[in-house]
Design an enzyme around this catalytic site. Structure first.
Site, short mmCIF file in Angstrom:
data_model
loop_
_atom_site.label_atom_id
_atom_site.label_comp_id
_atom_site.label_asym_id
_atom_site.label_seq_id
_atom_site.Cartn_x
_atom_site.Cartn_y
_atom_site.Cartn_z
N ALA A 139 0.85 -1.19 0.00
CA ALA A 139 0.00 0.00 0.00
C ALA A 139 0.88 1.24 0.00
O ALA A 139 2.11 1.16 -0.03
CB ALA A 139 -0.92 -0.02 1.21
N GLN A 143 3.98 -1.95 3.68
CA GLN A 143 4.11 -3.17 2.88
C GLN A 143 4.02 -4.36 3.82
O GLN A 143 4.52 -4.31 4.95
CB GLN A 143 5.45 -3.15 2.14
CG GLN A 143 5.59 -4.20 1.05
CD GLN A 143 6.70 -3.85 0.08
OE1 GLN A 143 6.66 -2.82 -0.58
NE2 GLN A 143 7.70 -4.70 -0.01
N VAL A 144 3.38 -5.44 3.37
CA VAL A 144 3.10 -6.57 4.24
C VAL A 144 3.85 -7.81 3.76
O VAL A 144 3.81 -8.15 2.57
CB VAL A 144 1.58 -6.86 4.29
CG1 VAL A 144 1.29 -8.07 5.18
CG2 VAL A 144 0.82 -5.63 4.79
N LYS A 158 3.90 -5.92 9.11
CA LYS A 158 3.44 -4.72 8.40
C LYS A 158 4.50 -3.64 8.61
O LYS A 158 4.72 -3.19 9.75
CB LYS A 158 2.09 -4.26 8.92
CG LYS A 158 1.42 -3.20 8.07
CD LYS A 158 -0.02 -2.97 8.54
CE LYS A 158 -0.75 -2.02 7.62
NZ LYS A 158 -2.16 -1.81 8.06
N ASP A 293 -14.47 0.05 8.71
CA ASP A 293 -14.41 -0.40 7.31
C ASP A 293 -14.54 -1.92 7.24
O ASP A 293 -13.63 -2.61 6.76
CB ASP A 293 -13.09 0.07 6.68
CG ASP A 293 -13.13 0.01 5.16
OD1 ASP A 293 -14.24 -0.05 4.59
OD2 ASP A 293 -12.05 0.02 4.53
#
Length: 557
Positions: A139, A143-144, A158, A293
């Site tokens: 993202a 980053q994962v 993460k 969300d």
């Protein structure tokens, strides 16, 4: 000059990039009205881009969505925040902003490894049995990667992207100042409350930059569901978690969007929908702290019809007072009391100028459309959409916490319908709402509110002697000042001033009539010029002044 307003010459390069994109997407006029053209001119850079034919064919919502994507991670996040403000934006913009995906090209793992080892204080080989260098997600902010501890437990790493805080802080500075300029200069933008949205966005971004905050949110939710084995929240490994890194349990389940696998595994889709819906509603109405969300990408289904929630970067908070207001609003609808509902809406609107009579009429019509409908049969998402449309029509906005709540409800309804086409969110919510209504008048709640009220009264009374003594001393020393701020006092002053002007003109008109009459009588005398001409002009002036006074009084009623 905009550079003086921005007060940050180091942000000039970012200003140029953003302005270039505004011009490319056909928003050059907006850039000029914000003063960006002069900033670029002073920087020695002039842009003369023609709008590409492809962009010219886009509808405004699509164009803005593409613009936000090209502006970078901060503005993609801004679009996602705007997607929650269904009280401010039309549905076609909301639908388009919901398409914004927070994706970014992955960084090489070697670039992140240095950050990891610096935060962990040791080489990766000493702490993890293995770390997969291929990311499972990338993202704009993080980053994962998957990893395995020495104990054999699978975890998710993460990792915040290096240098991203500096870019985000620059964007937040620019956005804050541009929002202030837009709200003060551009009338058609003011109704969208750019300053309020920029403030909400800044809070959200700064929370998301702190990866440890997400873990704190997850632990708070996990604690609230400690007695419910059907709801799973990933465990946090605090030993290795920091602001730039969080380490959480890997959830090995079926993603919420993979309905085919859910069906093949023999899980009960109806039961999953009810449990997921009840979990979110418990977060909202009982805990006041909820996943804002809960879409399919943030939900996993596990054996035993268990539901797992991940990614607590965006959460909502509802105070006890706000939950009471929601109950009051709902009771206003159920009891057919538009005045009660309007009072809550006006309380949320704060300082907005509202036609209360028209708002009450529209709320009454909305209540008529749902009146006599049993609570379990009420379509809550549709009611929310209708209410939000009514707020937009009257230029009212929801508080930011309620905007997140509406997004959570809409996401929950969508997820529930995907699992079970017959999913009824209102039926799932009914027990929580009844409990809230009953809890308001329970002996325990009334006793607690009475204690609070009594405590406030005692505090005021105990401070009264000191306040009176201070007041008397100020009066004795002639330092006592009384300031009255009477509403519409300026308007009263204007009316007095206009009345005085009319009176003065009336006196002048009377003088002209008298003087002209005297001059007409004396016109037979021997003078160089016939005085009757002056008398005629005097009568003409008196007539014009009289007509003006009559018209002015008639217009002023």
């Amino acid at each position: 000059m905009l550079l003086d307003v921005l007060g940050a010459a180091q942000d000039l390069g970012r200003v140029q990039d953003l302005t270039s994109l505004l011009i490319r997407y056909g928003f050059g006029d907006l850039a000029r009205r914000l003063g960006l053209g002069r900033a670029l001119e002073n920087a020695g850079r002039l842009l003369h881009w023609a709008e590409p034919e492809e962009l010219a064919r886009l509808e405004p919502p699509q164009r803005i969505r593409r613009l936000l994507e090209d502006m970078g991670p901060s503005f993609v996040k801004l679009g996602q925040i705007l997607a929650t403000r269904i009280d401010l934006l039309p549905q076609d913009y909301i639908d388009e902003f919901c398409k914004l995906q927070d994706r970014a090209p992955p960084l090489p793992f070697d670039t992140l490894k240095a950050v990891l080892e610096q935060d962990l204080g040791a080489p990766l080989e000493e702490l993890f049995a293995e770390v997969d260098p291929t990311p499972v997600g990338a993202a704009s902010l993080s980053q994962v990667h998957l990893a395995r501890l020495k104990t054999g437990a699978r975890v998710v790493l993460k990792i915040r992207r290096p240098g991203v805080r500096k870019v985000v802080e620059a964007d937040l500075r620019l956005l804050k100042r541009l929002a202030e300029i837009a709200e003060s200069r551009i009338d058609e933008v003011r109704r969208y409350r750019p300053i309020e949205i920029a403030a909400q966005f800044s809070r959200t971004m700064r929370r998301e930059l702190d990866l440890a905050a997400e873990c704190r949110n997850a632990e708070r939710v996990a604690e609230n569901f400690a007695d419910d084995p059907t709801i799973v929240v990933p465990k946090v490994y605090w030993r290795w978690t920091s602001e730039r890194l969080n380490v959480q349990q890997f959830i090995d389940g079926i993603p919420g969007r993979d309905l085919a696998s859910v069906e093949a595994s023999g899980l009960d889709r109806k039961l999953l929908a009810r449990r997921g819906g009840a979990a979110v509603l418990k977060m909202v109405f009982e805990d006041g702290f909820f996943h804002a969300d809960p879409h399919q990408g943030n939900v996993f289904f596990l054996p035993g019809n268990r539901v797992a929630f991940i990614d607590f970067g965006m959460v909502g908070r509802l105070s006890e007072a706000r939950r009471r207001e929601l109950v009051d609003l709902l009771q206003g609808f159920v009891e057919r009391n538009p005045g009660r509902a309007v009072d809550i809406l006006l309380q949320w609107a704060k300082h907005d100028v509202v036609d209360e009579e028209a708002l009450t009429t529209d709320v009454d019509a909305l209540i008529d459309s749902v009146h006599s409908v049993p609570l379990k049969s009420l379509n809550l998402p549709r009611l929310i959409n209708d209410l939000v449309a009514l707020l937009r029509e009257h230029n009212l906005a929801l508080p930011s916490d309620l905007a997140l709540l509406t997004k959570a409800f809409i996401s929950l309804e969508g997820m529930g319908r995907q699992l079970d086409p017959d999913f009824d969110m209102m039926a799932t919510a009914e027990p929580f709402l009844k409990d809230l209504i009953l809890a308001r008048y329970s002996p325990k709640t009334l006793a607690r509110r009475s204690r609070q009220g009594l405590g406030d009264m005692i505090e005021v009374m105990s401070g009264l002697p000191a306040d009176l003594r201070k007041l008397v001393k100020q009066a004795q020393s002639s330092n006592l000042k009384l300031r009255l701020d009477v509403e519409k006092l300026g308007e009263v002053g204007d009316k007095i001033e206009r009345g005085a002007a009319r009176l003065a003109l009336a006196l002048v008109t009377s003088a002209l009539i008298l003087g002209s009459s005297i001059a007409m009588t004396a016109s037979g005398g021997r003078l160089p010029v016939d005085v009757s001409y002056f008398a005629m002009f005097g009568f003409l002036g008196a007539m014009l002044g009289g007509v003006w006074i009559i018209l002015s009084i008639w217009r002023g009623r």
